[in-house]
Write a protein that holds these residues in place. Structure first.
Motif, PDB file in Angstrom:
ATOM      1  N   UNK A  43       2.234  52.074   2.485  1.00  0.00           N
ATOM      2  CA  UNK A  43       1.011  52.843   2.720  1.00  0.00           C
ATOM      3  C   UNK A  43       0.835  53.784   1.533  1.00  0.00           C
ATOM      4  N   UNK A  44      -0.326  54.408   1.446  1.00  0.00           N
ATOM      5  CA  UNK A  44      -0.534  55.369   0.358  1.00  0.00           C
ATOM      6  C   UNK A  44       0.504  56.480   0.410  1.00  0.00           C
ATOM      7  N   UNK A  84      -2.796  51.999  -4.851  1.00  0.00           N
ATOM      8  CA  UNK A  84      -3.515  52.915  -3.945  1.00  0.00           C
ATOM      9  C   UNK A  84      -4.932  52.408  -3.687  1.00  0.00           C
ATOM     10  N   UNK A  85      -5.618  51.962  -4.749  1.00  0.00           N
ATOM     11  CA  UNK A  85      -6.999  51.508  -4.598  1.00  0.00           C
ATOM     12  C   UNK A  85      -7.084  50.263  -3.720  1.00  0.00           C
ATOM     13  N   UNK A  90      -8.681  47.729   1.470  1.00  0.00           N
ATOM     14  CA  UNK A  90      -8.366  47.024   2.715  1.00  0.00           C
ATOM     15  C   UNK A  90      -8.822  47.820   3.934  1.00  0.00           C
ATOM     16  N   UNK A  91      -8.832  49.153   3.792  1.00  0.00           N
ATOM     17  CA  UNK A  91      -9.271  50.021   4.898  1.00  0.00           C
ATOM     18  C   UNK A  91     -10.788  50.200   4.915  1.00  0.00           C
ATOM     19  N   UNK A  92     -11.470  49.676   3.890  1.00  0.00           N
ATOM     20  CA  UNK A  92     -12.916  49.829   3.809  1.00  0.00           C
ATOM     21  C   UNK A  92     -13.347  51.185   3.290  1.00  0.00           C
ATOM     22  N   UNK A  93     -12.425  51.921   2.639  1.00  0.00           N
ATOM     23  CA  UNK A  93     -12.739  53.262   2.155  1.00  0.00           C
ATOM     24  C   UNK A  93     -13.384  53.226   0.770  1.00  0.00           C
ATOM     25  N   UNK A  94     -12.717  52.620  -0.187  1.00  0.00           N
ATOM     26  CA  UNK A  94     -13.246  52.455  -1.544  1.00  0.00           C
ATOM     27  C   UNK A  94     -12.410  51.402  -2.242  1.00  0.00           C
ATOM     28  N   UNK A  95     -12.872  50.975  -3.425  1.00  0.00           N
ATOM     29  CA  UNK A  95     -12.152  49.970  -4.203  1.00  0.00           C
ATOM     30  C   UNK A  95     -11.886  50.508  -5.602  1.00  0.00           C
ATOM     31  N   UNK A  96     -11.134  49.721  -6.403  1.00  0.00           N
ATOM     32  CA  UNK A  96     -10.783  50.167  -7.747  1.00  0.00           C
ATOM     33  C   UNK A  96     -12.029  50.459  -8.580  1.00  0.00           C
ATOM     34  N   UNK A  97     -13.063  49.627  -8.448  1.00  0.00           N
ATOM     35  CA  UNK A  97     -14.291  49.848  -9.205  1.00  0.00           C
ATOM     36  C   UNK A  97     -14.903  51.208  -8.879  1.00  0.00           C
TER      37      UNK A  97
END
Length: 289
Positions: A43-44, A84-85, A90-97
């Motif tokens: 996990x993060x 982390x990204x 996967x959680x739908x929070x944000x992506x690397x971009x």
């Protein structure tokens, strides 16, 4: 369709292809069916210690001047960002971009003396590049950003936003810098030195009183004052302490060599003998400098 995809990949810059490959590899490692069990289980929160460790290893490579090692350590640190990204995606929070876009936007926003609002470099000779205004402009932009964030939250902390996971000395310097942005600061380094002396006296008084809690508190005040002194002197306190510790390690090893040359050894020599060897080690450094 396959031909178009191949052509698009071929047209990508080498660094972009490398980054996309890294993102793809991380996605595969996190695949719950075919991925690596260790990576899938993370996990993060669980990888934060590794993230911090990798940042320190980058700093160590820089201090040693080892460019090959720096390349490898920067890769390890980049992996942490990608890791982390990926979990956030996967959680739908944000992506690397989103991470890359946000830092790009911040760079443009905080450098109006370099870029126009679209991120295009300003022409040579632009009056916005006045060095005297850059630092004040930077502080004003950050203060405005904090104010805008604070408007969305009740009773914002005026010193908030400084990561609690930072090393204590580095965090002290950043907290004092944040307070100074509000005008709460000493006028010059000489005044901070007076404060350091005052705090040293208070440590001595607490030691004399035998109050362990007060000793801890006063030493904390002393260290905070030293962090302020470093800031006023334009010195990074973490780097200064790291260099000071390295110097002690180097001299201690040399001291041990002097003891052995005189027929002694660490753990078997008295303090006067160690002090003499210590001074000899210092002289050796002076002669080599």
């Amino acid at each position: 369709m396959a031909e178009a995809s191949t052509r698009q990949t071929a047209e990508q810059a080498p660094e972009e292809r490398s980054l996309r490959r890294l993102l793809r590899l991380m996605a595969s490692l996190r695949d719950p069916v075919r991925g690596c069990p260790w990576d899938v289980a993370q996990t993060s929160a669980s990888i934060v210690p590794y993230t911090i460790e990798e940042a320190y290893e980058v700093a160590d490579a820089v201090a040693r001047g080892d460019r090959d090692d720096l390349r490898d350590e920067l890769g390890d640190l980049l992996l942490q960002v990608v890791f982390h990204a990926r979990m956030a995606e996967e959680e739908g929070a944000f992506a690397f971009d989103d991470v890359a876009r946000a830092i790009g936007d911040k760079l443009v926003r905080r450098h109006p003396h370099v870029f126009d609002p679209q991120g295009i470099p300003l022409p040579e000779g632009s009056p916005l590049r006045d060095p005297a205004q850059v630092e004040a402009q930077w502080a004003a932009i950050k203060a405005r950003e904090r104010s805008e964030r604070g408007a969305q939250e009740p009773a914002p902390d005026p010193l908030g936003g400084v990561a609690k996971a930072l090393p204590a000395l580095a965090r002290a310097e950043k907290i004092s810098r944040r307070a100074a942005a509000y005008g709460f600061d000493w006028g010059n380094a000489a005044q901070v030195i007076d404060k350091v002396r005052e705090e040293t006296d208070e440590v001595a008084q607490a030691l004399e009183a035998g109050d362990a809690r007060a000793v801890s508190e006063e030493i904390g005040d002393l260290l905070f004052s030293v962090a302020n002194l470093a800031r006023h002197a334009g010195i990074d306190p973490e780097t200064a302490l790291r260099d000071g510790t390295a110097k002690f390690e180097r001299r201690f090893a040399a001291m041990a060599e002097h003891l052995r040359a005189a027929g002694g050894a660490l753990g078997c020599s008295d303090l006067p003998a160690m002090e003499a060897a210590w001074q000899a080690a210092k002289r050796d450094e002076g002669e080599k400098a």
